[in-house]
Write an enzyme that holds these catalytic residues in place. Sequence first.
Site, PDB file in Angstrom:
ATOM      1  N   ALA A 152       0.786  -1.250  -0.182  1.00 49.80           N
ATOM      2  CA  ALA A 152      -0.169   0.005  -0.051  1.00 49.80           C
ATOM      3  C   ALA A 152       0.844   1.166  -0.112  1.00 49.80           C
ATOM      4  O   ALA A 152       2.150   1.050   0.348  1.00 49.80           O
ATOM      5  CB  ALA A 152      -0.935  -0.215   1.240  1.00 49.80           C
ATOM      6  N   GLY A 170       0.546  -5.350   0.999  1.00 49.78           N
ATOM      7  CA  GLY A 170      -0.673  -5.090   0.040  1.00 49.78           C
ATOM      8  C   GLY A 170      -0.395  -5.704  -1.209  1.00 49.78           C
ATOM      9  O   GLY A 170      -1.344  -6.408  -1.820  1.00 49.78           O
ATOM     10  N   GLU A 211      -0.814  -9.469  -0.589  1.00 56.31           N
ATOM     11  CA  GLU A 211      -2.046  -9.614  -0.309  1.00 56.31           C
ATOM     12  C   GLU A 211      -2.867  -9.693  -1.599  1.00 56.31           C
ATOM     13  O   GLU A 211      -3.904 -10.434  -1.528  1.00 56.31           O
ATOM     14  CB  GLU A 211      -2.454  -8.524   0.822  1.00 56.31           C
ATOM     15  CG  GLU A 211      -2.057  -8.538   2.356  1.00 56.31           C
ATOM     16  CD  GLU A 211      -2.275  -7.499   3.112  1.00 56.31           C
ATOM     17  OE1 GLU A 211      -1.817  -6.347   2.728  1.00 56.31           O
ATOM     18  OE2 GLU A 211      -2.754  -7.615   4.152  1.00 56.31           O
ATOM     19  N   GLU A 261       4.598  -5.375   7.246  1.00 57.84           N
ATOM     20  CA  GLU A 261       3.792  -4.205   7.932  1.00 57.84           C
ATOM     21  C   GLU A 261       4.102  -3.939   9.437  1.00 57.84           C
ATOM     22  O   GLU A 261       4.331  -2.631   9.807  1.00 57.84           O
ATOM     23  CB  GLU A 261       2.165  -4.575   8.171  1.00 57.84           C
ATOM     24  CG  GLU A 261       1.544  -4.394   6.712  1.00 57.84           C
ATOM     25  CD  GLU A 261       1.702  -5.794   5.840  1.00 57.84           C
ATOM     26  OE1 GLU A 261       2.611  -6.545   5.971  1.00 57.84           O
ATOM     27  OE2 GLU A 261       0.869  -5.904   4.886  1.00 57.84           O
TER      28      GLU A 261
END
Length: 258
Positions: free
Chosen positions: A64, A109, A112, A132
């Site tokens: 992200a 992300g 993910e 993260e």
Amino acid sequence: MDYKYLIVEEKPNGVVLITLSREKSLNALNSAMLKEIHHFFSNVDEDVRCIIITGAGKSFVAGADIAEMANFTASEAYDFAKLGMDTFMEIEKCRTPVIAAVNGFALGGGCEISIACDIRLASTKAKFGQPEVGLGITPGFGGTQRLSRVIGPGYAKELIYTTEMIGADKAYQIGLVNHVYEPEELIDKAVEMANKIASHAPKAVEYAKQSIINGSQTDIDTAMQIEKTHFGLCFATNDQKEGMDAFLNKRKSEFTGE
Ligand code: CO8
């Protein structure tokens, strides 16, 4: 909708190749890009048979967008996580199979989004990780939930707690990717697999996908009920009749998706 960050290429046989393209930031996912991905997966045409997602340049998705997230309030962070989760759910629940062709960094992300896809193929240059906790956050786009369903809780916890970045070989060894290819072969191999999927009865592929996804999230009795229901529904399609008639008459089947 005109896309700024997605390059959508329609290939033969109902195969679509999407390239996530925000190369200057290693294809990091910002809100605008997530909205485009969401829009694409909420509007997949009936004649699409398989979708491939890859990244532009040296990265698949480097996570992200940290610059966008840095000053979020708790409620903005919640909304951003919801946007990412809703987007990845559209991918997971997409009627057609989705292949992640992981060409480079698949971090946070990025890892993910790859695990929301049905199948992961990696180039030898792919790198996976969940960095993260090193940024003071938890995975927020489904990583704490989907990763352990794909590779089991032991390796998922190791990746998330240690933030270790792993290469394609290790990803293959722990079952995170199905195959590893040389970088120049990756897209051709993904298209080859997509064509193979596209050559089969579309409804049967769709029902099989739904059975696997919905069945893996429930108890075994309910899961078997889901499988039975989908199996039964296949017999309401023309393609079931075509597939079996073709076999019995020793000819190649011609599926229409009906
Ligand atoms: N966000 C924003 N920008 C990024 C990101 C990112 N995730 N990753 C790379 N970039 C940018 C860099 O800032 C740099 O920009 P600039 O040229 O303007 O300085 C450019 O991309 C190139 O990056 P590098 O110079 O760092 O390239 P390297 O080849 O040296 O390193 C790495 C590549 C190792 C991938 C490195 O860029 C890196 O570590 N990136 C961050 C990876 C990361 O931590 N990702 C996880 C982000 S958190 C996340 O995904 C959480 C998801 C759930 C969110 C829930 C919301 C609440």
